[in-house]
Design a protein around this motif. Structure first.
Motif, PDB file in Angstrom:
ATOM      1  N   LYS A  54      24.116 -41.900 -20.739  1.00  0.00           N
ATOM      2  CA  LYS A  54      23.004 -42.781 -19.752  1.00  0.00           C
ATOM      3  C   LYS A  54      22.318 -44.393 -20.160  1.00  0.00           C
ATOM      4  N   GLN A  55      22.411 -44.255 -21.334  1.00  0.00           N
ATOM      5  CA  GLN A  55      22.121 -45.825 -21.368  1.00  0.00           C
ATOM      6  C   GLN A  55      22.835 -47.088 -21.235  1.00  0.00           C
ATOM      7  N   VAL A  56      24.468 -46.477 -21.269  1.00  0.00           N
ATOM      8  CA  VAL A  56      25.029 -47.621 -21.205  1.00  0.00           C
ATOM      9  C   VAL A  56      25.362 -47.562 -19.597  1.00  0.00           C
ATOM     10  N   VAL A  57      25.770 -46.836 -18.895  1.00  0.00           N
ATOM     11  CA  VAL A  57      25.355 -46.664 -17.605  1.00  0.00           C
ATOM     12  C   VAL A  57      24.787 -47.594 -16.835  1.00  0.00           C
ATOM     13  N   THR A  98      34.698 -59.570 -16.894  1.00  0.00           N
ATOM     14  CA  THR A  98      34.182 -58.924 -17.415  1.00  0.00           C
ATOM     15  C   THR A  98      34.487 -57.078 -16.998  1.00  0.00           C
ATOM     16  N   LYS A  99      34.151 -56.414 -18.410  1.00  0.00           N
ATOM     17  CA  LYS A  99      34.758 -55.548 -18.878  1.00  0.00           C
ATOM     18  C   LYS A  99      33.467 -53.911 -18.006  1.00  0.00           C
ATOM     19  N   MET A 100      32.637 -54.693 -17.291  1.00  0.00           N
ATOM     20  CA  MET A 100      31.349 -53.458 -17.074  1.00  0.00           C
ATOM     21  C   MET A 100      31.859 -52.319 -16.513  1.00  0.00           C
ATOM     22  N   ALA A 101      33.603 -52.002 -15.104  1.00  0.00           N
ATOM     23  CA  ALA A 101      33.881 -51.245 -13.975  1.00  0.00           C
ATOM     24  C   ALA A 101      34.411 -50.123 -15.785  1.00  0.00           C
ATOM     25  N   GLU A 102      34.922 -50.716 -16.741  1.00  0.00           N
ATOM     26  CA  GLU A 102      35.459 -49.925 -17.619  1.00  0.00           C
ATOM     27  C   GLU A 102      34.693 -49.138 -18.861  1.00  0.00           C
ATOM     28  N   LYS A 103      33.085 -49.995 -18.582  1.00  0.00           N
ATOM     29  CA  LYS A 103      32.258 -49.609 -19.766  1.00  0.00           C
ATOM     30  C   LYS A 103      31.504 -48.441 -18.864  1.00  0.00           C
ATOM     31  N   ILE A 104      30.814 -48.728 -17.721  1.00  0.00           N
ATOM     32  CA  ILE A 104      30.306 -47.548 -16.952  1.00  0.00           C
ATOM     33  C   ILE A 104      31.402 -46.255 -16.782  1.00  0.00           C
ATOM     34  N   GLN A 105      32.562 -45.911 -16.632  1.00  0.00           N
ATOM     35  CA  GLN A 105      33.219 -45.376 -16.673  1.00  0.00           C
ATOM     36  C   GLN A 105      33.104 -44.323 -18.184  1.00  0.00           C
ATOM     37  N   GLY A 133      32.170 -51.189  -5.870  1.00  0.00           N
ATOM     38  CA  GLY A 133      32.064 -52.423  -5.695  1.00  0.00           C
ATOM     39  C   GLY A 133      32.001 -53.351  -6.107  1.00  0.00           C
ATOM     40  N   THR A 134      30.279 -53.422  -6.398  1.00  0.00           N
ATOM     41  CA  THR A 134      29.967 -54.310  -6.392  1.00  0.00           C
ATOM     42  C   THR A 134      29.940 -54.553  -7.766  1.00  0.00           C
ATOM     43  N   VAL A 135      30.512 -53.791  -8.910  1.00  0.00           N
ATOM     44  CA  VAL A 135      30.541 -53.970 -10.472  1.00  0.00           C
ATOM     45  C   VAL A 135      32.249 -54.496 -10.838  1.00  0.00           C
ATOM     46  N   GLN A 136      32.956 -54.162  -9.997  1.00  0.00           N
ATOM     47  CA  GLN A 136      34.403 -54.773  -9.860  1.00  0.00           C
ATOM     48  C   GLN A 136      34.446 -56.215  -9.861  1.00  0.00           C
ATOM     49  N   LYS A 137      33.488 -56.989  -8.598  1.00  0.00           N
ATOM     50  CA  LYS A 137      33.638 -58.252  -7.663  1.00  0.00           C
ATOM     51  C   LYS A 137      32.518 -58.891  -8.970  1.00  0.00           C
ATOM     52  N   ARG A 138      31.682 -58.311  -9.877  1.00  0.00           N
ATOM     53  CA  ARG A 138      31.305 -59.114 -10.905  1.00  0.00           C
ATOM     54  C   ARG A 138      32.180 -59.490 -12.314  1.00  0.00           C
ATOM     55  N   ASP A 139      33.261 -58.434 -11.629  1.00  0.00           N
ATOM     56  CA  ASP A 139      34.554 -57.633 -13.255  1.00  0.00           C
ATOM     57  C   ASP A 139      34.607 -59.147 -12.867  1.00  0.00           C
ATOM     58  N   SER A 140      35.663 -59.307 -12.007  1.00  0.00           N
ATOM     59  CA  SER A 140      36.623 -60.513 -11.764  1.00  0.00           C
ATOM     60  C   SER A 140      35.939 -61.734 -11.630  1.00  0.00           C
ATOM     61  N   ALA A 141      35.011 -62.117 -11.249  1.00  0.00           N
ATOM     62  CA  ALA A 141      33.796 -63.629 -11.651  1.00  0.00           C
ATOM     63  C   ALA A 141      34.031 -63.447 -13.248  1.00  0.00           C
ATOM     64  N   TYR A 142      32.908 -62.960 -13.289  1.00  0.00           N
ATOM     65  CA  TYR A 142      33.335 -63.046 -14.761  1.00  0.00           C
ATOM     66  C   TYR A 142      33.855 -62.579 -16.308  1.00  0.00           C
ATOM     67  N   PHE A 185      23.650 -56.457 -11.985  1.00  0.00           N
ATOM     68  CA  PHE A 185      22.539 -56.638 -10.848  1.00  0.00           C
ATOM     69  C   PHE A 185      22.355 -57.968 -10.654  1.00  0.00           C
ATOM     70  N   TYR A 186      22.415 -58.516 -12.537  1.00  0.00           N
ATOM     71  CA  TYR A 186      21.671 -59.867 -12.139  1.00  0.00           C
ATOM     72  C   TYR A 186      22.568 -60.754 -12.499  1.00  0.00           C
ATOM     73  N   LEU A 187      24.266 -59.825 -12.892  1.00  0.00           N
ATOM     74  CA  LEU A 187      24.760 -61.485 -12.806  1.00  0.00           C
ATOM     75  C   LEU A 187      24.528 -62.104 -10.970  1.00  0.00           C
TER      76      LEU A 187
END
Length: 396
Positions: free
Chosen positions: A219-222, A190-197, A179-188, A230-232
């Motif tokens: 693992k490094q990507v995740v 970005t596609k971090m949730a997709e990248k983590i998956q 949920g935290t990842v998705q919230k930052r994706d929405s704000a910026y 967390f930085y965003l």
């Protein structure tokens, strides 16, 4: 400043937040006690949940975390919070996990969470600040547990079923962070949730193919994409809590305190890298977010600059290691890490360097990885010279 916040500053912070900088003796004693009780706690958990799978146990922990967070969130609407309920949930379902991570990573999360809950119940600490500390430090505990599972996988590589189990456990803990990842994706945007998956998918494929290097790259990507999240949340412009708190402080210092607490708590998940490779920047960020400081004096630009400088130094260190370990798997792993640390700063670097210059830097990072893969060290050094020139220009 309200009475609650005065009590908060003189009481809780003096005992708790200061631990992150100078409370190592008490922390070591707590960790020693946690270690002494580790086998007993593990045995109790095993007895209580013998019929549950590991993923089911983790899902239950995540549910308890969410229930506790929802209860504490009532404070935002001035509703009564049942601190006894949250404390019971924490002690019964979460504390053993937090203590294990404290012992492993030399942190003080259990003491900080416990003290916050006690201060909330006594009225010494604003309830919504308690919510942020509980919420974000539990996210750190889950993030650290994912890292623990990745360490376990490295140690058990070759035992396919064991490795599969540990990977599933890491994915189950990620459910608390998605949920935290998705919230930052929405704000910026970005596609971090997709990248983590995608990173998890690469790890699963690597396990099936018995390809340890591919697993470590996934693992490094995740890991680094979660660090970017967390930085965003903490210090990026304009949606990081540093900027939100500074803006809010002009009209509503108490609400700004809540946002300052959120920034501090998110920062705890990423500060270890900065402390190791960019000490000055790490100290500046900690001192700005620490709630002993005056929120009206919070300087979001200084925080942001420190993050950009700090992560640039971290990236430079990864590239240095990539050259040092040339010809070994670690050279490829650190080459990818360097690129991912650059990507953490994408939003900032596009603003600071311009989109064209950032895209050029991003392409150089990709080309460097390709040169490592091709074992072309001469070409890699040539590319790295340009990368280092840009990154050194971003450090303070």
């Amino acid at each position: 400043m309200s009475k609650k916040f005065k009590l908060f500053t003189s009481g809780f912070l003096a005992l708790s937040l200061m631990l992150s900088a100078c409370g190592q003796d008490a922390e070591k004693e707590d960790n020693k006690q946690a270690e002494e009780n580790k086998n007993e706690n593990n045995e109790q958990v095993e007895n209580d949940t013998a019929e549950k799978s590991a993923s089911e146990q983790i899902a239950a922990m995540v549910e308890s975390y969410k229930t506790g967070t929802d209860e504490l969130a009532k404070a935002k609407e001035d509703k009564e919070v049942d601190y006894d309920k949250v404390t019971e949930l924490y002690k019964n379902d979460l504390q053993a996990l937090v203590k294990k991570r404290d012992g492993e990573f030399e942190t003080s999360m259990d003491q900080q969470i416990t003290t916050a809950l006690e201060a909330g119940k006594s009225g010494d600490l604003d309830g919504y600040v308690v919510k942020q500390i509980f919420d974000k430090l539990m996210q750190k505990a889950f993030f650290d547990t994912m890292r623990h599972e990745f360490i376990e996988i490295k140690e058990h590589w070759g035992e396919k079923e064991e490795v599969k189990e540990e990977l599933e456990e890491a994915k189950a803990f990620y459910a608390a962070l998605e949920g935290t990842v998705q919230k930052r994706d929405s704000a910026y945007s970005t596609k971090m949730a997709e990248k983590i998956q995608g990173g998890f998918a690469e790890m699963e494929k690597a396990v099936e193919n018995d390809d340890e290097l591919a697993f470590q790259l996934g693992k490094q990507v995740v890991d680094k994409t979660l660090m970017r999240t967390f930085y965003l949340a903490a210090g990026a412009d304009p949606h990081g809590y540093a900027f939100k708190a500074a803006k809010e402080a002009k009209e509503n210092p108490e609400e700004a305190r809540v946002e300052q607490a959120e920034g501090w708590a998110f920062y705890q998940s990423i500060k270890s890298y900065l402390e190791k490779y960019a000490t000055e920047e790490a100290e500046l960020i900690e001192s700005q977010f620490n709630l002993e400081s005056d929120v009206t004096a919070l300087d979001p630009e200084a925080i942001n600059d420190a993050f950009v400088s700090g992560f640039s130094k971290v990236a430079l260190h990864e590239y240095e290691e990539s050259q040092e370990y040339w010809g070994e798997d670690k050279s490829m792993i650190t080459a990818l890490e360097g690129a991912l640390f650059i990507e953490i700063l994408e939003t900032d670097l596009k603003a600071d360097l311009g989109e064209e210059k950032y895209n050029e830097l991003h392409k150089q990072a990709e080309d460097y990885i390709a040169a490592v893969e091709a074992d072309d060290q001469e070409k890699a050094k040539e590319i790295l010279s340009s990368i280092e020139e840009t990154l050194n220009g971003l450090t303070k």
